[in-house]
Design a protein around this motif. Structure first.
Motif, PDB file in Angstrom:
ATOM      1  N   ASP A  12       0.864  -1.177   0.000  1.00 51.64           N
ATOM      2  CA  ASP A  12       0.000   0.000   0.000  1.00 51.64           C
ATOM      3  C   ASP A  12       0.901   1.227   0.000  1.00 51.64           C
ATOM      4  O   ASP A  12       1.861   1.301   0.772  1.00 51.64           O
ATOM      5  CB  ASP A  12      -0.896  -0.023   1.234  1.00 51.64           C
ATOM      6  CG  ASP A  12      -1.900   1.119   1.265  1.00 51.64           C
ATOM      7  OD1 ASP A  12      -2.075   1.813   0.249  1.00 51.64           O
ATOM      8  OD2 ASP A  12      -2.519   1.311   2.327  1.00 51.64           O
ATOM      9  N   ASN A  13       0.600   2.174  -0.881  1.00 49.64           N
ATOM     10  CA  ASN A  13       1.317   3.446  -0.921  1.00 49.64           C
ATOM     11  C   ASN A  13       0.292   4.549  -0.647  1.00 49.64           C
ATOM     12  O   ASN A  13      -0.232   5.164  -1.571  1.00 49.64           O
ATOM     13  CB  ASN A  13       1.987   3.631  -2.287  1.00 49.64           C
ATOM     14  CG  ASN A  13       2.792   4.913  -2.373  1.00 49.64           C
ATOM     15  OD1 ASN A  13       2.624   5.825  -1.560  1.00 49.64           O
ATOM     16  ND2 ASN A  13       3.647   4.997  -3.365  1.00 49.64           N
ATOM     17  N   PRO A  14      -0.044   4.771   0.641  1.00 46.18           N
ATOM     18  CA  PRO A  14      -1.101   5.744   0.954  1.00 46.18           C
ATOM     19  C   PRO A  14      -0.777   7.169   0.515  1.00 46.18           C
ATOM     20  O   PRO A  14      -1.691   7.942   0.238  1.00 46.18           O
ATOM     21  CB  PRO A  14      -1.252   5.635   2.474  1.00 46.18           C
ATOM     22  CG  PRO A  14      -0.044   4.935   2.967  1.00 46.18           C
ATOM     23  CD  PRO A  14       0.510   4.139   1.820  1.00 46.18           C
ATOM     24  N   ALA A  15       0.499   7.509   0.412  1.00 45.66           N
ATOM     25  CA  ALA A  15       0.865   8.864  -0.028  1.00 45.66           C
ATOM     26  C   ALA A  15       0.391   9.126  -1.454  1.00 45.66           C
ATOM     27  O   ALA A  15       0.105  10.268  -1.816  1.00 45.66           O
ATOM     28  CB  ALA A  15       2.370   9.064   0.080  1.00 45.66           C
ATOM     29  N   GLN A  16       0.301   8.063  -2.266  1.00 46.02           N
ATOM     30  CA  GLN A  16      -0.163   8.209  -3.642  1.00 46.02           C
ATOM     31  C   GLN A  16      -1.532   7.571  -3.851  1.00 46.02           C
ATOM     32  O   GLN A  16      -1.999   7.469  -4.985  1.00 46.02           O
ATOM     33  CB  GLN A  16       0.864   7.621  -4.607  1.00 46.02           C
ATOM     34  CG  GLN A  16       2.158   8.403  -4.605  1.00 46.02           C
ATOM     35  CD  GLN A  16       3.064   8.043  -5.758  1.00 46.02           C
ATOM     36  OE1 GLN A  16       2.635   7.558  -6.791  1.00 46.02           O
ATOM     37  NE2 GLN A  16       4.347   8.288  -5.581  1.00 46.02           N
ATOM     38  N   SER A  17      -2.169   7.131  -2.771  1.00 45.95           N
ATOM     39  CA  SER A  17      -3.498   6.512  -2.819  1.00 45.95           C
ATOM     40  C   SER A  17      -3.547   5.367  -3.818  1.00 45.95           C
ATOM     41  O   SER A  17      -4.398   5.319  -4.713  1.00 45.95           O
ATOM     42  CB  SER A  17      -4.574   7.552  -3.156  1.00 45.95           C
ATOM     43  OG  SER A  17      -4.632   8.540  -2.165  1.00 45.95           O
ATOM     44  N   THR A  34      -9.530   5.627  -3.599  1.00 43.86           N
ATOM     45  CA  THR A  34      -9.907   6.747  -2.756  1.00 43.86           C
ATOM     46  C   THR A  34     -10.555   6.154  -1.511  1.00 43.86           C
ATOM     47  O   THR A  34     -11.115   5.055  -1.558  1.00 43.86           O
ATOM     48  CB  THR A  34     -10.872   7.714  -3.464  1.00 43.86           C
ATOM     49  OG1 THR A  34     -11.994   6.982  -3.974  1.00 43.86           O
ATOM     50  CG2 THR A  34     -10.202   8.452  -4.607  1.00 43.86           C
ATOM     51  N   THR A  35     -10.474   6.885  -0.412  1.00 47.88           N
ATOM     52  CA  THR A  35     -10.989   6.387   0.851  1.00 47.88           C
ATOM     53  C   THR A  35     -12.019   7.349   1.413  1.00 47.88           C
ATOM     54  O   THR A  35     -11.825   8.562   1.385  1.00 47.88           O
ATOM     55  CB  THR A  35      -9.840   6.218   1.871  1.00 47.88           C
ATOM     56  OG1 THR A  35      -8.858   5.354   1.301  1.00 47.88           O
ATOM     57  CG2 THR A  35     -10.335   5.627   3.169  1.00 47.88           C
ATOM     58  N   SER A  36     -13.122   6.772   1.912  1.00 48.32           N
ATOM     59  CA  SER A  36     -14.148   7.547   2.598  1.00 48.32           C
ATOM     60  C   SER A  36     -14.567   6.741   3.820  1.00 48.32           C
ATOM     61  O   SER A  36     -15.241   5.716   3.691  1.00 48.32           O
ATOM     62  CB  SER A  36     -15.339   7.804   1.674  1.00 48.32           C
ATOM     63  OG  SER A  36     -16.350   8.518   2.369  1.00 48.32           O
ATOM     64  N   HIS A  76     -15.437  -0.582  -2.302  1.00 50.69           N
ATOM     65  CA  HIS A  76     -16.445  -0.151  -3.267  1.00 50.69           C
ATOM     66  C   HIS A  76     -15.789  -0.319  -4.637  1.00 50.69           C
ATOM     67  O   HIS A  76     -14.912   0.469  -5.012  1.00 50.69           O
ATOM     68  CB  HIS A  76     -16.855   1.303  -3.033  1.00 50.69           C
ATOM     69  CG  HIS A  76     -17.787   1.830  -4.075  1.00 50.69           C
ATOM     70  ND1 HIS A  76     -19.084   1.396  -4.189  1.00 50.69           N
ATOM     71  CD2 HIS A  76     -17.605   2.726  -5.047  1.00 50.69           C
ATOM     72  CE1 HIS A  76     -19.651   2.022  -5.211  1.00 50.69           C
ATOM     73  NE2 HIS A  76     -18.770   2.836  -5.749  1.00 50.69           N
ATOM     74  N   PRO A  77     -16.171  -1.369  -5.385  1.00 50.93           N
ATOM     75  CA  PRO A  77     -15.522  -1.625  -6.671  1.00 50.93           C
ATOM     76  C   PRO A  77     -16.049  -0.702  -7.770  1.00 50.93           C
ATOM     77  O   PRO A  77     -17.215  -0.772  -8.137  1.00 50.93           O
ATOM     78  CB  PRO A  77     -15.875  -3.082  -6.957  1.00 50.93           C
ATOM     79  CG  PRO A  77     -17.171  -3.304  -6.243  1.00 50.93           C
ATOM     80  CD  PRO A  77     -17.149  -2.398  -5.041  1.00 50.93           C
ATOM     81  N   VAL A  78     -15.200   0.156  -8.263  1.00 51.35           N
ATOM     82  CA  VAL A  78     -15.534   1.048  -9.370  1.00 51.35           C
ATOM     83  C   VAL A  78     -14.888   0.521 -10.656  1.00 51.35           C
ATOM     84  O   VAL A  78     -15.515   0.482 -11.713  1.00 51.35           O
ATOM     85  CB  VAL A  78     -15.071   2.492  -9.086  1.00 51.35           C
ATOM     86  CG1 VAL A  78     -15.342   3.400 -10.269  1.00 51.35           C
ATOM     87  CG2 VAL A  78     -15.742   3.021  -7.819  1.00 51.35           C
TER      88      VAL A  78
END
Length: 97
Positions: A12-17, A34-36, A76-78
């Motif tokens: 996981d590279n959260p800095a680059q989402s 993206t995270t919500s 949430h699969p987009v």
């Protein structure tokens, strides 16, 4: 024709989402998200051309989903690829938000 990679690592590279898959030390592809709250939307899966045809997209998505499960998150699969992957793998249905 390129040789199949022997070693793959998904991080996981959260800095680059994004989740990244490295094959034999090279960046081979990404899963943008993206995270919500506790829901992560998988928006785009991409395997770079030099690494196509080795099943890396499935490895990337499977390990990213496993990471979400371990962290108590939902998906949430987009991305159309992720939607198809989830249709074929009922063991991940509980993660769909």
């Amino acid at each position: 024709m390129a040789q199949a990679p022997e070693n793959t690592v998904v991080t996981d590279n959260p800095a680059q989402s994004r989740y990244e898959i490295h094959a034999d030390g090279d960046l081979a592809g990404i899963e943008d998200y993206t995270t919500s709250g506790d829901v992560v939307s998988f928006n785009h899966t991409e395997i770079y051309p030099a690494f196509e045809g080795f099943g890396l997209a499935a490895i990337l998505v499977r390990q990213a989903l496993d990471d979400l499960r371990a962290r108590g998150l939902k998906v949430h699969p987009v991305c159309p690829y992720v939607v198809k992957f989830l249709d074929k793998h009922p063991e991940y249905q509980d993660l769909i938000s």
